[in-house]
Write an enzyme that holds these catalytic residues in place. Sequence first.
Site, PDB file in Angstrom:
ATOM      1  CG  PHE A  26     -13.278  20.225 -10.991  1.00 18.86           C
ATOM      2  CD1 PHE A  26     -13.439  20.940 -12.165  1.00 18.86           C
ATOM      3  CD2 PHE A  26     -12.515  19.068 -11.018  1.00 18.86           C
ATOM      4  CE1 PHE A  26     -12.849  20.505 -13.344  1.00 18.86           C
ATOM      5  CE2 PHE A  26     -11.920  18.624 -12.182  1.00 18.86           C
ATOM      6  CZ  PHE A  26     -12.082  19.344 -13.355  1.00 18.86           C
ATOM      7  CB  ALA A  84     -11.389  17.495  -3.868  1.00 19.72           C
ATOM      8  CB  THR A  90       0.431  20.120 -15.555  1.00 23.59           C
ATOM      9  OG1 THR A  90      -0.829  20.439 -14.947  1.00 23.59           O
ATOM     10  CG2 THR A  90       0.205  19.345 -16.845  1.00 23.59           C
ATOM     11  CG  HIS A  92      -3.871  23.292 -13.071  1.00 19.14           C
ATOM     12  ND1 HIS A  92      -4.198  24.559 -13.504  1.00 19.14           N
ATOM     13  CD2 HIS A  92      -5.013  22.779 -12.541  1.00 19.14           C
ATOM     14  CE1 HIS A  92      -5.466  24.801 -13.240  1.00 19.14           C
ATOM     15  NE2 HIS A  92      -5.982  23.730 -12.647  1.00 19.14           N
ATOM     16  CG  PHE A 117      -7.850  25.159   3.469  1.00 19.58           C
ATOM     17  CD1 PHE A 117      -8.135  25.913   2.347  1.00 19.58           C
ATOM     18  CD2 PHE A 117      -7.020  24.064   3.343  1.00 19.58           C
ATOM     19  CE1 PHE A 117      -7.605  25.569   1.108  1.00 19.58           C
ATOM     20  CE2 PHE A 117      -6.477  23.712   2.114  1.00 19.58           C
ATOM     21  CZ  PHE A 117      -6.773  24.472   1.003  1.00 19.58           C
ATOM     22  NE  ARG A 131      -5.832  12.622   3.240  1.00 16.65           N
ATOM     23  CZ  ARG A 131      -5.278  11.431   3.030  1.00 16.65           C
ATOM     24  NH1 ARG A 131      -5.896  10.547   2.278  1.00 16.65           N
ATOM     25  NH2 ARG A 131      -4.123  11.113   3.570  1.00 16.65           N
TER      26      ARG A 131
END
Length: 158
Positions: A26, A84, A90, A92, A117, A131
């Site tokens: 994304f 990420a 919100t 979400h 992870f 990061r």
Amino acid sequence: MEFKFNKDANEDFLTNKKIAIIVGYFYQEIGDKLLAGAYNILEKYGFDKNNVNVFYLPGAFEIPLMAKKLAKIGSYDGIVTLGAVINGETPHFDFVCNECARGVADVSYQYEIPTTFGVLTTSNMEQTIGRAGGYKGNKGEEAAMAMVEMLYLLGKTH
């Protein structure tokens, strides 16, 4: 007896290991930086480029399904997940982060394959960049290193 991965004496540890890297894409630039970090670690321990497959997914929420599918087919010794999720206005963020983390952990538990992870869960873009090779290091490197160490340690339990 103690078991610990010797980071200085295992430069060929990954030579015959098959590794999958899953990148939630994304945030493409962040995914690229995390992937570069993961490759840095794999190179340090002698991976064969022909034994590493990278899967680019639309986002973090889809990562657990792909990890489960790859673990289920049994072709991979280890799986690294990268991506990420940045907090917005919100809830979400909470749903995506929780489901992604839980799903990745479930794959490790169910299939006993090191599935690490490396999905950043941050409050803003500055923290994310920090990061992904910035002031906080590269969490892609850390996720790959965790996979290498767990692969080694799980191999000691047989």
